[in-house]
Design a protein around this motif. Structure first.
Motif, PDB file in Angstrom:
ATOM      1  N   ALA A 104       8.548   3.545  13.140  1.00  0.00           N
ATOM      2  CA  ALA A 104       8.237   2.489  12.159  1.00  0.00           C
ATOM      3  C   ALA A 104       7.396   3.321  11.222  1.00  0.00           C
ATOM      4  CB  ALA A 104       7.691   1.133  12.605  1.00  0.00           C
ATOM      5  N   ALA A 105       7.798   3.485   9.995  1.00  0.00           N
ATOM      6  CA  ALA A 105       7.150   4.339   9.108  1.00  0.00           C
ATOM      7  C   ALA A 105       7.137   3.703   7.723  1.00  0.00           C
ATOM      8  CB  ALA A 105       7.453   5.714   8.978  1.00  0.00           C
ATOM      9  N   GLY A 106       5.974   3.741   7.048  1.00  0.00           N
ATOM     10  CA  GLY A 106       5.933   3.142   5.715  1.00  0.00           C
ATOM     11  C   GLY A 106       4.553   3.376   5.072  1.00  0.00           C
ATOM     12  N   LEU A 107       4.300   2.979   3.555  1.00  0.00           N
ATOM     13  CA  LEU A 107       3.221   3.365   2.988  1.00  0.00           C
ATOM     14  C   LEU A 107       2.345   2.080   2.455  1.00  0.00           C
ATOM     15  CD1 LEU A 107       4.602   6.200   0.613  1.00  0.00           C
ATOM     16  CD2 LEU A 107       3.026   6.335   2.774  1.00  0.00           C
ATOM     17  N   SER A 108       3.017   0.783   2.822  1.00  0.00           N
ATOM     18  CA  SER A 108       2.338  -0.181   2.349  1.00  0.00           C
ATOM     19  C   SER A 108       1.981  -1.526   3.009  1.00  0.00           C
ATOM     20  CB  SER A 108       3.319  -0.959   1.307  1.00  0.00           C
ATOM     21  OG  SER A 108       3.696   0.011   0.163  1.00  0.00           O
ATOM     22  N   PRO A 109       1.181  -0.982   4.120  1.00  0.00           N
ATOM     23  CA  PRO A 109       0.638  -2.189   5.041  1.00  0.00           C
ATOM     24  C   PRO A 109      -0.373  -2.973   4.430  1.00  0.00           C
ATOM     25  CG  PRO A 109      -0.713  -0.269   5.228  1.00  0.00           C
ATOM     26  CD  PRO A 109       0.278   0.101   4.241  1.00  0.00           C
ATOM     27  N   GLY A 165       2.300  -6.531   6.423  1.00  0.00           N
ATOM     28  CA  GLY A 165       3.230  -5.603   5.646  1.00  0.00           C
ATOM     29  C   GLY A 165       4.231  -4.904   6.336  1.00  0.00           C
ATOM     30  N   LYS A 166       5.343  -4.771   5.735  1.00  0.00           N
ATOM     31  CA  LYS A 166       6.577  -4.448   6.479  1.00  0.00           C
ATOM     32  C   LYS A 166       5.942  -3.415   7.689  1.00  0.00           C
ATOM     33  CE  LYS A 166      10.037  -5.438   2.622  1.00  0.00           C
ATOM     34  NZ  LYS A 166      10.780  -6.311   3.693  1.00  0.00           N
ATOM     35  N   VAL A 167       5.940  -2.445   7.515  1.00  0.00           N
ATOM     36  CA  VAL A 167       5.780  -1.413   8.365  1.00  0.00           C
ATOM     37  C   VAL A 167       4.918  -1.832   9.645  1.00  0.00           C
ATOM     38  CG1 VAL A 167       3.825  -0.281   7.537  1.00  0.00           C
ATOM     39  CG2 VAL A 167       5.206   1.017   8.998  1.00  0.00           C
ATOM     40  N   PHE A 197       1.469   4.840   9.258  1.00  0.00           N
ATOM     41  CA  PHE A 197       1.034   4.102   7.986  1.00  0.00           C
ATOM     42  C   PHE A 197      -0.490   4.409   7.575  1.00  0.00           C
ATOM     43  CE2 PHE A 197       0.085   1.060  11.358  1.00  0.00           C
ATOM     44  CZ  PHE A 197      -1.261   0.532  10.803  1.00  0.00           C
ATOM     45  N   PRO A 198      -0.766   4.352   6.353  1.00  0.00           N
ATOM     46  CA  PRO A 198      -2.088   4.611   5.875  1.00  0.00           C
ATOM     47  C   PRO A 198      -2.815   3.657   5.630  1.00  0.00           C
ATOM     48  CG  PRO A 198      -0.662   4.866   3.930  1.00  0.00           C
ATOM     49  CD  PRO A 198       0.382   4.653   5.124  1.00  0.00           C
ATOM     50  N   ALA A 199      -3.891   3.506   5.751  1.00  0.00           N
ATOM     51  CA  ALA A 199      -4.945   2.360   5.447  1.00  0.00           C
ATOM     52  C   ALA A 199      -6.311   2.994   5.241  1.00  0.00           C
ATOM     53  CB  ALA A 199      -4.952   1.796   6.912  1.00  0.00           C
ATOM     54  N   GLY A 200      -6.855   2.054   4.570  1.00  0.00           N
ATOM     55  CA  GLY A 200      -8.327   2.391   3.862  1.00  0.00           C
ATOM     56  C   GLY A 200      -9.251   1.398   3.452  1.00  0.00           C
ATOM     57  N   GLY A 201     -10.478   1.426   3.297  1.00  0.00           N
ATOM     58  CA  GLY A 201     -11.370   0.331   3.021  1.00  0.00           C
ATOM     59  C   GLY A 201     -11.716  -0.376   4.336  1.00  0.00           C
ATOM     60  N   LEU A 217      -3.163   6.551   9.291  1.00  0.00           N
ATOM     61  CA  LEU A 217      -3.878   7.720   8.796  1.00  0.00           C
ATOM     62  C   LEU A 217      -4.671   7.308   7.533  1.00  0.00           C
ATOM     63  CD1 LEU A 217      -0.232   9.242   8.218  1.00  0.00           C
ATOM     64  CD2 LEU A 217      -2.021   9.995   9.861  1.00  0.00           C
ATOM     65  N   PRO A 218      -5.868   8.003   7.211  1.00  0.00           N
ATOM     66  CA  PRO A 218      -7.006   7.677   6.198  1.00  0.00           C
ATOM     67  C   PRO A 218      -6.306   7.759   4.934  1.00  0.00           C
ATOM     68  CG  PRO A 218      -7.202  10.169   6.850  1.00  0.00           C
ATOM     69  CD  PRO A 218      -5.973   9.543   7.850  1.00  0.00           C
TER      70      PRO A 218
END
Length: 307
Positions: free
Chosen positions: A4-9, A37-39, A57-61, A81-82
């Protein structure tokens, strides 16, 4: 394994109110925080269905550590991922007097070229072990609309693509196995209204003609349609108590992916996905599925091949 891959968690707040009054002070009867989020929803759903899955997926903060900790607690294998910019925070308000859901959705923050490159590298690293892939979620501002298409070029197993508009159009050239925009997203992709069943099916098969092997359009409690170039299927959903509709579409995608991974024919995989969506509807937190509950919903779902 499923990827499962995506950019909008998202980091999600879920509020229950007895009766939502806009412009007034509303006191909540309950408040929950969770990863979403979808992913993420797809990854959690697949994990609950007992199928090996890697969620990327990427995530920050501040939300990054909270999401990573919850995913570990749930036993969801993932690569967080950072990301320089903070992960979005979204709010769902559940009005128990009307069963209406209000969503306050923050758009995903931009992802840098270096972060996209790292995401792609991580995706390719896991791809060699994947039998099914779910690419899901809107692309953050500034991400090339060809991003999913470029991943599809490298992917040689069935891909379930949950995307819309330019990113869906770009991906069709690479013949994704199954795409699942909703009715509104399909209209936006085709840039035309689809006001009735005949026009909807025609629009779906136009997407088949452009490259998608299967197109699935869900409509909540109403009929779900699935088309290939040659066939049209009509599915009647199961009846389920409405607790929280958030992540029903993601559970549908996850259930289909698991069904395909298990070797089910596509119509049966779609029924399994619909059972996952029905089960999700009855739970407060997204994607916390149970196969025993799902089986009862699966048995209620009717499918008819009409072409």
């Amino acid at each position: 394994m499923i990827i499962a891959a995506g950019l909008s968690p998202a980091w999600q707040q879920i509020l229950e109110v007895n009766s939502l009054q806009t412009g007034e002070v509303n006191r909540c009867q309950s408040a929950q925080w969770t990863s979403s989020g979808k992913v993420i929803n797809v990854g959690i759903a697949v994990r609950h269905l007992g199928t090996p899955c890697e969620t990327i997926f990427p995530a920050g903060g501040f939300a990054r550590e909270l999401i990573a900790a919850e995913m570990e607690q749930l036993g969801v294998s993932c690569r967080v991922l950072p990301q320089q910019t903070p992960t979005r925070v979204c709010t769902t308000i559940l009005d128990r007097s009307t069963n209406q859901t209000t969503e306050l959705v923050e758009n995903a923050q931009p992802v840098t070229e270096a972060e996209l490159a790292e995401f792609r590298s991580e995706y390719l690293r896991h791809l060699k072990s994947a039998q099914v892939v779910v690419l899901t979620g809107s692309l953050p501002a500034g991400t090339p609309s060809t991003f999913y298409r470029d991943l599809l070029i490298e992917t040689h197993c069935p891909v379930i693509l949950d995307a819309r508009g330019p990113e869906l159009e770009a991906a069709l050239d690479e013949e994704p196995f199954l795409v699942k925009p909703n009715h509104e997203e399909l209209e936006r992709t085709l840039m035309t209204e689809l006001p009735d069943t005949d026009s909807l099916i025609q629009g779906m098969q136009e997407i088949n003609g452009r490259g998608a092997t299967w197109v699935v359009i869900s409509q909540g409690k109403d009929t779900l349609w699935a088309t290939s170039r040659e066939h049209v299927y009509r599915f009647t959903p199961a009846t389920a108590e409405v607790v929280n509709p958030i992540a029903c579409g993601d559970s549908l995608a996850a259930g289909i992916a698991v069904g395909v991974h298990r070797g089910k024919p596509v119509p049966e995989a779609i029924r399994w996905g619909m059972a996952a969506a029905a089960d999700n509807l009855t739970q407060l937190l997204p994607a916390r599925l149970c196969e025993k509950r799902m089986q009862a919903f699966f048995d209620q779902i009717e499918v008819e091949q009409i072409a």
